[in-house]
Design an enzyme around this catalytic site. Structure first.
Site, PDB file in Angstrom:
ATOM      1  N   ASP A  76     -39.441  -7.998 -26.205  1.00 57.81           N
ATOM      2  CA  ASP A  76     -39.332  -9.346 -26.764  1.00 57.81           C
ATOM      3  C   ASP A  76     -40.580  -9.737 -27.546  1.00 57.81           C
ATOM      4  O   ASP A  76     -40.518 -10.565 -28.459  1.00 57.81           O
ATOM      5  CB  ASP A  76     -39.102 -10.377 -25.644  1.00 57.81           C
ATOM      6  CG  ASP A  76     -37.623 -10.584 -25.352  1.00 57.81           C
ATOM      7  OD1 ASP A  76     -36.810 -10.392 -26.268  1.00 57.81           O
ATOM      8  OD2 ASP A  76     -37.296 -10.930 -24.209  1.00 57.81           O
TER       9      ASP A  76
ATOM     10  N   TYR B   2     -36.537 -19.872 -24.998  1.00 60.42           N
ATOM     11  CA  TYR B   2     -37.424 -18.744 -25.290  1.00 60.42           C
ATOM     12  C   TYR B   2     -37.465 -18.546 -26.797  1.00 60.42           C
ATOM     13  O   TYR B   2     -36.430 -18.622 -27.479  1.00 60.42           O
ATOM     14  CB  TYR B   2     -36.912 -17.460 -24.630  1.00 60.42           C
ATOM     15  CG  TYR B   2     -37.107 -17.407 -23.133  1.00 60.42           C
ATOM     16  CD1 TYR B   2     -38.380 -17.421 -22.574  1.00 60.42           C
ATOM     17  CD2 TYR B   2     -36.017 -17.326 -22.286  1.00 60.42           C
ATOM     18  CE1 TYR B   2     -38.563 -17.374 -21.201  1.00 60.42           C
ATOM     19  CE2 TYR B   2     -36.178 -17.280 -20.903  1.00 60.42           C
ATOM     20  CZ  TYR B   2     -37.453 -17.297 -20.369  1.00 60.42           C
ATOM     21  OH  TYR B   2     -37.625 -17.249 -19.011  1.00 60.42           O
TER      22      TYR B   2
ATOM     23  N   ARG C  87     -25.914 -15.764 -20.460  1.00 63.86           N
ATOM     24  CA  ARG C  87     -26.589 -16.863 -19.775  1.00 63.86           C
ATOM     25  C   ARG C  87     -26.299 -18.191 -20.490  1.00 63.86           C
ATOM     26  O   ARG C  87     -25.820 -18.214 -21.623  1.00 63.86           O
ATOM     27  CB  ARG C  87     -28.102 -16.610 -19.738  1.00 63.86           C
ATOM     28  CG  ARG C  87     -28.530 -15.505 -18.802  1.00 63.86           C
ATOM     29  CD  ARG C  87     -30.007 -15.181 -18.936  1.00 63.86           C
ATOM     30  NE  ARG C  87     -30.332 -14.528 -20.197  1.00 63.86           N
ATOM     31  CZ  ARG C  87     -31.549 -14.130 -20.552  1.00 63.86           C
ATOM     32  NH1 ARG C  87     -32.564 -14.352 -19.725  1.00 63.86           N
ATOM     33  NH2 ARG C  87     -31.758 -13.528 -21.703  1.00 63.86           N
TER      34      ARG C  87
ATOM     35  N   LYS D 164     -31.932 -18.000 -25.234  1.00 60.03           N
ATOM     36  CA  LYS D 164     -32.553 -17.081 -26.191  1.00 60.03           C
ATOM     37  C   LYS D 164     -32.944 -17.796 -27.467  1.00 60.03           C
ATOM     38  O   LYS D 164     -32.502 -18.907 -27.754  1.00 60.03           O
ATOM     39  CB  LYS D 164     -31.603 -15.922 -26.506  1.00 60.03           C
ATOM     40  CG  LYS D 164     -31.434 -14.947 -25.353  1.00 60.03           C
ATOM     41  CD  LYS D 164     -32.761 -14.384 -24.860  1.00 60.03           C
ATOM     42  CE  LYS D 164     -33.441 -13.478 -25.856  1.00 60.03           C
ATOM     43  NZ  LYS D 164     -34.758 -12.986 -25.353  1.00 60.03           N
TER      44      LYS D 164
ATOM     45  N   GLU E  12     -41.814 -19.290 -22.810  1.00 65.29           N
ATOM     46  CA  GLU E  12     -42.720 -18.201 -22.410  1.00 65.29           C
ATOM     47  C   GLU E  12     -44.192 -18.542 -22.508  1.00 65.29           C
ATOM     48  O   GLU E  12     -45.036 -17.783 -22.030  1.00 65.29           O
ATOM     49  CB  GLU E  12     -42.433 -16.936 -23.217  1.00 65.29           C
ATOM     50  CG  GLU E  12     -42.835 -16.976 -24.680  1.00 65.29           C
ATOM     51  CD  GLU E  12     -41.761 -17.533 -25.595  1.00 65.29           C
ATOM     52  OE1 GLU E  12     -41.921 -17.402 -26.819  1.00 65.29           O
ATOM     53  OE2 GLU E  12     -40.770 -18.098 -25.091  1.00 65.29           O
TER      54      GLU E  12
ATOM     55  N   HIS F 141     -40.439 -16.257 -28.497  1.00 67.48           N
ATOM     56  CA  HIS F 141     -41.041 -14.945 -28.789  1.00 67.48           C
ATOM     57  C   HIS F 141     -41.292 -14.800 -30.285  1.00 67.48           C
ATOM     58  O   HIS F 141     -40.779 -13.890 -30.947  1.00 67.48           O
ATOM     59  CB  HIS F 141     -40.147 -13.817 -28.270  1.00 67.48           C
ATOM     60  CG  HIS F 141     -39.875 -13.873 -26.796  1.00 67.48           C
ATOM     61  ND1 HIS F 141     -40.855 -13.648 -25.850  1.00 67.48           N
ATOM     62  CD2 HIS F 141     -38.742 -14.142 -26.109  1.00 67.48           C
ATOM     63  CE1 HIS F 141     -40.335 -13.768 -24.644  1.00 67.48           C
ATOM     64  NE2 HIS F 141     -39.054 -14.074 -24.772  1.00 67.48           N
TER      65      HIS F 141
END
Length: 373
Positions: free
Chosen positions: A270, A94, A15, A75, A118, A96
């Site tokens: 995740d 993101y 991505r 990510k 998120e 996490h």
């Protein structure tokens, strides 16, 4: 503002954080956009497409980080990327952080401002930047699980939808949110016998209405989970506590009640996973066995369908990216309480309470952090 998007370097992550349409939108607002060369090739977008959109192509990630004020990724930053972050950087991606103390320490040490997709919310309490990937991951969980159920892949050799005269597979979905609903939708569509567990009676009522008796809904208790997974051929872990580590709802002891070759797909990996025996895997080596149970715990599952995922994600992130660029991060966060919920790290402090609680860090409320900036 100067905005940069590097090529993703996590294992089998194709991505990209910004599409040419996004680059054009930002340049139309008067901002400069820098893209690392070949950043979009994983989804069939070449450098020329970004150049036509007004972006500047740079040869290395180091150049992107050096030139940019805001970094837009997909990510969480890998260690080499964390080392390139500086106090003036705004990182929008993101994160996490709750199950990842190493990354958290690196972000704190960098002094950057880190905004996590998120934990950004909407007016209804939803998670608009997590939802698109949750939809993808929920749908993918069934096709990944169905493949892992094949005997050659280590599974029990059961066909998800069965055939006339032979029962369909039993699929158990733990969690009835966005991931769980999408997983159940695909499983029902493929002809499986589906059970969904959740602790919200309101959500269970909605699911019962939507599926019109094509799926069974159960209130989630320890007993209900243990009983359901004992008869399952495929179990989907779809539990989410926003920003926090996922609760361990299936213990190792419970695996002993399951049939050999049963597959579990932990979509919550995740956030640390909702199975006690879960550990992150990659698309290169997606599964492993524990006590005869196949575990699929790919931490970037939507990366497997990178083109669909990229466009779904960037559609959602773009309005927030424009606001951060137009107003500057501080004013944008002060103006929008929903975007402010995304602020996880600022100026060497943890600014999201669930992360601080999970990691035992000091917590600084985001408004206090922004006022002190």
């Amino acid at each position: 503002m100067r905005i940069g998007t590097p090529k993703e370097i996590k294992n089998h992550e194709y991505r990209v954080g910004l599409t040419p349409a996004g680059a054009r939108e930002l340049t139309a607002h008067g901002h400069e956009v820098f893209i690392e060369t070949r950043a979009g090739l994983g989804i069939g977008i070449d450098d020329a497409a970004y150049q036509r959109a007004g972006a500047t192509i740079l040869a290395t990630a180091a150049e992107v980080f050096d030139r940019a004020e805001m970094i837009i990724k997909v990510k969480e930053p890998q260690p080499v990327e964390c080392a390139m972050l500086k106090p003036h950087h705004v990182l929008f991606t993101y994160l996490h952080l709750a199950p990842d103390p190493e990354q958290t320490r690196a972000l704190l040490a960098s002094g950057c401002t880190a905004i996590a997709y998120e934990t950004v919310t909407d007016a209804r309490g939803g998670l608009p930047l997590l939802a698109p990937m949750s939809e993808v991951a929920g749908r993918m969980s069934i096709q990944a699980g169905a493949h892992a159920m094949e005997k050659a892949a280590g599974g029990n050799g059961v066909l998800l939808g069965g055939v006339p005269g032979v029962p369909a597979a039993e699929v158990v979905v733990i969690g009835g949110g966005v991931v769980g609903y999408n997983a159940a939708r695909i499983a029902v569509g493929m002809g499986a016998r589906v059970t969904i567990l959740d602790r919200s009676l309101t959500r269970l009522g909605w699911l019962d209405t939507v599926f019109e008796n094509r799926a069974t809904t159960l209130y989630s208790t320890v007993d209900a989970v243990e009983t359901s997974i004992a008869k399952a051929d495929l179990v989907i872990g779809a539990v989410l506590v926003p920003g926090a580590a996922a609760p361990k709802l299936v213990t190792r002891a419970m695996l002993g009640h399951m049939k050999a070759g049963t597959v579990i797909v932990d979509v919550a990996i995740d956030q640390g996973g909702c199975f006690e025996t879960s550990k992150p895997t990659t698309h290169q080596e997606p599964t492993y066995l524990v006590d005869g149970i196949v575990h699929y715990c790919v931490a970037n599952m939507p990366g497997g369908v990178a083109r669909t995922s990229t466009f779904a994600l960037t559609n959602a992130t773009m309005p927030f990216a424009v606001a951060l660029a137009d107003k500057g991060y501080r004013q944008a966060l002060l103006d929008d309480p929903n975007l402010r919920e995304g602020l996880n790290v600022h100026g060497g402090k943890v600014t999201y309470k669930a992360v601080a609680d999970a990691l035992g860090c000091d917590y600084l409320p985001p408004q206090d952090a922004l006022r002190a900036a």
